[in-house]
Design an enzyme around this catalytic site. Sequence first.
Site, mmCIF file in Angstrom:
data_model
loop_
_atom_site.group_PDB
_atom_site.id
_atom_site.type_symbol
_atom_site.label_atom_id
_atom_site.label_comp_id
_atom_site.label_asym_id
_atom_site.label_seq_id
_atom_site.Cartn_x
_atom_site.Cartn_y
_atom_site.Cartn_z
ATOM 1 N N TRP A 144 -5.125 2.258 10.605
ATOM 2 C CA TRP A 144 -5.365 2.141 9.174
ATOM 3 C C TRP A 144 -5.174 0.698 8.713
ATOM 4 O O TRP A 144 -5.901 0.211 7.844
ATOM 5 C CB TRP A 144 -4.443 3.070 8.390
ATOM 6 C CG TRP A 144 -4.527 2.846 6.906
ATOM 7 C CD1 TRP A 144 -3.544 2.386 6.091
ATOM 8 C CD2 TRP A 144 -5.671 3.052 6.073
ATOM 9 N NE1 TRP A 144 -4.003 2.287 4.795
ATOM 10 C CE2 TRP A 144 -5.304 2.688 4.756
ATOM 11 C CE3 TRP A 144 -6.971 3.497 6.301
ATOM 12 C CZ2 TRP A 144 -6.182 2.767 3.671
ATOM 13 C CZ3 TRP A 144 -7.857 3.575 5.238
ATOM 14 C CH2 TRP A 144 -7.453 3.211 3.945
ATOM 15 N N TYR A 166 0.843 -1.212 0.000
ATOM 16 C CA TYR A 166 0.000 0.000 0.000
ATOM 17 C C TYR A 166 0.871 1.252 0.000
ATOM 18 O O TYR A 166 0.639 2.187 -0.782
ATOM 19 C CB TYR A 166 -0.923 -0.020 1.219
ATOM 20 C CG TYR A 166 -1.653 1.284 1.442
ATOM 21 C CD1 TYR A 166 -2.687 1.682 0.601
ATOM 22 C CD2 TYR A 166 -1.279 2.135 2.490
ATOM 23 C CE1 TYR A 166 -3.337 2.897 0.796
ATOM 24 C CE2 TYR A 166 -1.919 3.336 2.698
ATOM 25 C CZ TYR A 166 -2.949 3.719 1.853
ATOM 26 O OH TYR A 166 -3.578 4.924 2.044
ATOM 27 N N GLU A 175 -11.433 5.805 5.206
ATOM 28 C CA GLU A 175 -10.841 6.629 6.256
ATOM 29 C C GLU A 175 -11.854 6.963 7.346
ATOM 30 O O GLU A 175 -11.501 7.053 8.525
ATOM 31 C CB GLU A 175 -10.207 7.884 5.654
ATOM 32 C CG GLU A 175 -8.815 7.600 5.115
ATOM 33 C CD GLU A 175 -8.577 8.096 3.703
ATOM 34 O OE1 GLU A 175 -9.345 8.958 3.227
ATOM 35 O OE2 GLU A 175 -7.629 7.604 3.065
#
Length: 199
Positions: free
Chosen positions: A47, A17, A39
């Site tokens: 995250w 990522y 988010e």
Amino acid sequence: MCRCPWLDQSKADYVAYHDEEWGVPVFDDRKLFEYLTLEAAQAGLSWYTVLKKRLNYRLAFAGFDPVQVAMFDEAKIQSLLQNPGIIRNQLKVRAAVNNAARFLEVQQEFGSFARYQWQFVNGQPLLNQRQQLSDYPARTDISDAFSKDLQRRGFKFVGSTIIYAHMQACGMVNDHSLDCFRRDQIIAGYRDLPALDTL
């Protein structure tokens, strides 16, 4: 190979990522809706927790098509709340459906969500000078303004900290550390960025 200090390099999917997506400017509205939804789901969590559930979210939220998500009814919401593949927080699930409708309203007003979003940085990524973890802010004046405007438009789970994470993810700011190999690679792509009035 040097990477950002926030990254846990023991997690291969997290590294992928970082190396492939984080900080790359995004102008595709569906992708922006995906980031905004994920988010918001992250609020109060890491995250990485959300990243591991990303494919499940794509399936559950119609490939992050805001038109379809905006039409989710109560039965669909209840179904989502029984889905173990996503974060089953009622407020967050309902926020995603609400935000899809608000997202479409912004598209209607501005022509695209990208044009609306990128106006907060005048269409150009902000290039920051991060060296260590303590250099990374949780929010900025720009994320404050962006967040406040989203809230005024009826979006939910769009506090300034969430919105700054969104800005980092979709390349409105380049927060790769000075010694991170991705920083200069992403900067090299800035010459091909579209003009704000073409979004």
